[in-house]
Design a protein around this motif. Structure first.
Motif, PDB file in Angstrom:
ATOM      1  N   HIS A 170      77.240 -72.497  -7.398  1.00  0.00           N
ATOM      2  CA  HIS A 170      76.319 -72.654  -8.534  1.00  0.00           C
ATOM      3  C   HIS A 170      77.103 -72.903  -9.819  1.00  0.00           C
ATOM      4  O   HIS A 170      76.739 -73.783 -10.615  1.00  0.00           O
ATOM      5  CB  HIS A 170      75.447 -71.405  -8.667  1.00  0.00           C
ATOM      6  CG  HIS A 170      74.417 -71.509  -9.744  1.00  0.00           C
ATOM      7  ND1 HIS A 170      73.401 -72.439  -9.729  1.00  0.00           N
ATOM      8  CD2 HIS A 170      74.248 -70.789 -10.898  1.00  0.00           C
ATOM      9  CE1 HIS A 170      72.649 -72.295 -10.803  1.00  0.00           C
ATOM     10  NE2 HIS A 170      73.139 -71.314 -11.532  1.00  0.00           N
ATOM     11  N   GLU A 212      73.569 -74.074 -20.395  1.00  0.00           N
ATOM     12  CA  GLU A 212      73.211 -73.434 -19.127  1.00  0.00           C
ATOM     13  C   GLU A 212      74.452 -72.895 -18.412  1.00  0.00           C
ATOM     14  O   GLU A 212      74.443 -71.782 -17.871  1.00  0.00           O
ATOM     15  CB  GLU A 212      72.465 -74.423 -18.230  1.00  0.00           C
ATOM     16  CG  GLU A 212      71.887 -73.781 -16.983  1.00  0.00           C
ATOM     17  CD  GLU A 212      71.056 -74.733 -16.149  1.00  0.00           C
ATOM     18  OE1 GLU A 212      70.491 -74.289 -15.129  1.00  0.00           O
ATOM     19  OE2 GLU A 212      70.976 -75.930 -16.509  1.00  0.00           O
ATOM     20  N   ARG A 253      75.615 -69.774 -20.334  1.00  0.00           N
ATOM     21  CA  ARG A 253      74.739 -68.621 -20.094  1.00  0.00           C
ATOM     22  C   ARG A 253      75.130 -67.917 -18.794  1.00  0.00           C
ATOM     23  O   ARG A 253      75.252 -66.690 -18.747  1.00  0.00           O
ATOM     24  CB  ARG A 253      73.278 -69.071 -19.976  1.00  0.00           C
ATOM     25  CG  ARG A 253      72.534 -69.258 -21.269  1.00  0.00           C
ATOM     26  CD  ARG A 253      71.037 -69.198 -20.984  1.00  0.00           C
ATOM     27  NE  ARG A 253      70.273 -69.889 -21.988  1.00  0.00           N
ATOM     28  CZ  ARG A 253      69.716 -71.084 -21.819  1.00  0.00           C
ATOM     29  NH1 ARG A 253      69.855 -71.728 -20.687  1.00  0.00           N
ATOM     30  NH2 ARG A 253      69.005 -71.637 -22.776  1.00  0.00           N
ATOM     31  N   TYR A 254      75.289 -68.699 -17.740  1.00  0.00           N
ATOM     32  CA  TYR A 254      75.594 -68.092 -16.442  1.00  0.00           C
ATOM     33  C   TYR A 254      76.988 -67.479 -16.436  1.00  0.00           C
ATOM     34  O   TYR A 254      77.197 -66.394 -15.858  1.00  0.00           O
ATOM     35  CB  TYR A 254      75.465 -69.133 -15.334  1.00  0.00           C
ATOM     36  CG  TYR A 254      75.357 -68.502 -13.955  1.00  0.00           C
ATOM     37  CD1 TYR A 254      74.200 -67.836 -13.572  1.00  0.00           C
ATOM     38  CD2 TYR A 254      76.411 -68.566 -13.045  1.00  0.00           C
ATOM     39  CE1 TYR A 254      74.090 -67.239 -12.325  1.00  0.00           C
ATOM     40  CE2 TYR A 254      76.316 -67.980 -11.793  1.00  0.00           C
ATOM     41  CZ  TYR A 254      75.149 -67.320 -11.442  1.00  0.00           C
ATOM     42  OH  TYR A 254      75.052 -66.721 -10.205  1.00  0.00           O
ATOM     43  N   VAL A 287      76.763 -64.107 -17.936  1.00  0.00           N
ATOM     44  CA  VAL A 287      76.193 -63.131 -17.007  1.00  0.00           C
ATOM     45  C   VAL A 287      77.291 -62.554 -16.110  1.00  0.00           C
ATOM     46  O   VAL A 287      77.386 -61.333 -15.923  1.00  0.00           O
ATOM     47  CB  VAL A 287      75.076 -63.784 -16.155  1.00  0.00           C
ATOM     48  CG1 VAL A 287      74.693 -62.893 -14.972  1.00  0.00           C
ATOM     49  CG2 VAL A 287      73.844 -64.051 -17.019  1.00  0.00           C
ATOM     50  N   ASN A 314      72.850 -57.399 -14.978  1.00  0.00           N
ATOM     51  CA  ASN A 314      73.368 -58.753 -14.860  1.00  0.00           C
ATOM     52  C   ASN A 314      73.620 -59.169 -13.417  1.00  0.00           C
ATOM     53  O   ASN A 314      73.556 -60.365 -13.097  1.00  0.00           O
ATOM     54  CB  ASN A 314      74.620 -58.902 -15.721  1.00  0.00           C
ATOM     55  CG  ASN A 314      74.259 -59.040 -17.190  1.00  0.00           C
ATOM     56  OD1 ASN A 314      73.836 -60.100 -17.639  1.00  0.00           O
ATOM     57  ND2 ASN A 314      74.385 -57.944 -17.940  1.00  0.00           N
ATOM     58  N   LYS A 330      70.429 -60.666 -12.468  1.00  0.00           N
ATOM     59  CA  LYS A 330      70.284 -62.008 -13.043  1.00  0.00           C
ATOM     60  C   LYS A 330      71.132 -63.034 -12.281  1.00  0.00           C
ATOM     61  O   LYS A 330      70.695 -64.170 -12.034  1.00  0.00           O
ATOM     62  CB  LYS A 330      70.671 -61.993 -14.513  1.00  0.00           C
ATOM     63  CG  LYS A 330      69.683 -61.242 -15.397  1.00  0.00           C
ATOM     64  CD  LYS A 330      70.218 -61.025 -16.797  1.00  0.00           C
ATOM     65  CE  LYS A 330      70.391 -62.311 -17.581  1.00  0.00           C
ATOM     66  NZ  LYS A 330      70.781 -62.030 -18.987  1.00  0.00           N
ATOM     67  N   ALA A 331      72.350 -62.647 -11.944  1.00  0.00           N
ATOM     68  CA  ALA A 331      73.244 -63.575 -11.248  1.00  0.00           C
ATOM     69  C   ALA A 331      72.708 -63.977  -9.881  1.00  0.00           C
ATOM     70  O   ALA A 331      72.810 -65.136  -9.459  1.00  0.00           O
ATOM     71  CB  ALA A 331      74.637 -62.953 -11.109  1.00  0.00           C
TER      72      ALA A 331
END
Length: 325
Positions: free
Chosen positions: A206, A282, A285-286, A289, A317, A320-321
């Protein structure tokens, strides 16, 4: 490691030399929240106060990590960075506590220190929670300051002091620095959490997909690096003032805005951001995290006094991940 913190007697010479021989220290409060430096409030006998920053080994709770020369977010602590960054913010008209004294020669203590004005204890975070209407004006003023920073552009990324010395490597792109950093954080966190270990390849894929969508850039803005409403004091006059400025760097403004979106939440639009590259945003942001998993898990292995808070932050987090893969 047994930690020994400052006592009033340790500061007798500093107070006499820098605040006046006719003034006496009557109280010393070690303020909570710092994890890389000590922050102390000095209370004097004439009812005035000052804040002391102390970069001493005993004040730093973070375990050492290998330095990455071209990653401006590694090892972002110390009096040299503070001094360079304070000057840069002042030059672009961004409010920060006024510098009274900087000592990098161990004249008073066996560590670097800075003495700055005391702007009080009211953070923008607290004001946003307690009185959003009153917080609106400093929030808007902070947005003005951020736009001045984010439109202060340079051709090189990196810590300001390293750029000034010609020692800021430019071999990798900023997006590669962030993607590589995210994968390092993933590897380190996967050792500590089986869910991340099981999902490691999917998370790494990802990150790589997000990286591939980002196009090149060769101009960088001035960013705080870790600006949340808890890192903004609101003066009695209602001015917002940035603190914890050692991480200031030239980098992609999307890094700043990924953090701002997370930390300011519903109030973020009031900052009126500059135009942003959404693909870069984007990825960043990741990456943040993953950073907010690895860092808290690492410091939770130490004697940091609020260990459970760090574990809870990591858990939030991790959720979220995993949710996006």
């Amino acid at each position: 490691m047994a930690r020994v913190f400052l006592r009033p007697d340790d500061l007798r010479d500093l107070v006499a030399d820098q605040l006046g021989a006719d003034r006496r220290l009557v109280g010393l409060d070690r303020l909570t929240g710092g994890s890389k430096k000590g922050v102390y409030r000095l209370r004097l006998d004439d009812q005035t106060t000052a804040i002391l920053y102390l970069w001493a080994a005993g004040e730093n709770y973070w375990p050492p990590v290998p330095a990455v020369p071209d990653d401006p977010f590694t090892d972002a602590s110390g009096a040299e960075l503070f001094a360079a960054n304070h000057a840069a913010l002042t030059a672009v008209g961004v409010r920060t506590p006024r510098l009274l004294t900087l000592d990098r020669d161990s004249r008073y203590l066996h560590a670097d220190l800075a003495l700055v004005e005391d702007l009080g204890a009211v953070t923008l975070e607290a004001l946003m929670e307690q009185d959003p209407a009153v917080a609106a004006t400093p929030l808007s003023t902070l947005g003005d300051a951020l736009r001045r920073m984010h439109t202060t552009l340079g051709p090189h990324y990196g810590k300001l002091s390293a750029i000034a010395r010609g020692e800021a490597p430019q071999a990798r792109s900023t997006e590669d620095i962030v993607a590589d950093r995210a994968l390092r954080h993933l590897d380190a966190a996967a050792v500590r959490d089986t869910r991340l270990a099981d999902a490691r390849e999917r998370i790494a894929d990802h990150v790589r997909r997000l990286r591939q969508a980002v196009t090149a850039r060769e101009e960088y803005g001035l960013v705080h690096g870790e600006l949340g409403p808890d890192h903004v004091l609101v003066t009695p006059a209602g001015e917002p003032a940035m603190v914890d400025i050692e991480g200031l760097t030239y980098f992609d403004v999307e890094w700043e805005h990924a953090w701002l979106q997370m930390r300011f939440g519903a109030a973020y639009p009031a900052l009126r951001p500059v135009d942003l590259d959404l693909h870069r945003l984007e990825l960043y942001r990741y990456a943040q995290v993953l950073s907010l998993i690895e860092g808290p898990l690492r410091i939770a292995d130490t004697d940091f006094p609020n260990r459970q808070w760090m574990l809870d932050l990591a858990e939030w987090n991790i959720t979220k991940a995993l949710a996006v893969i």
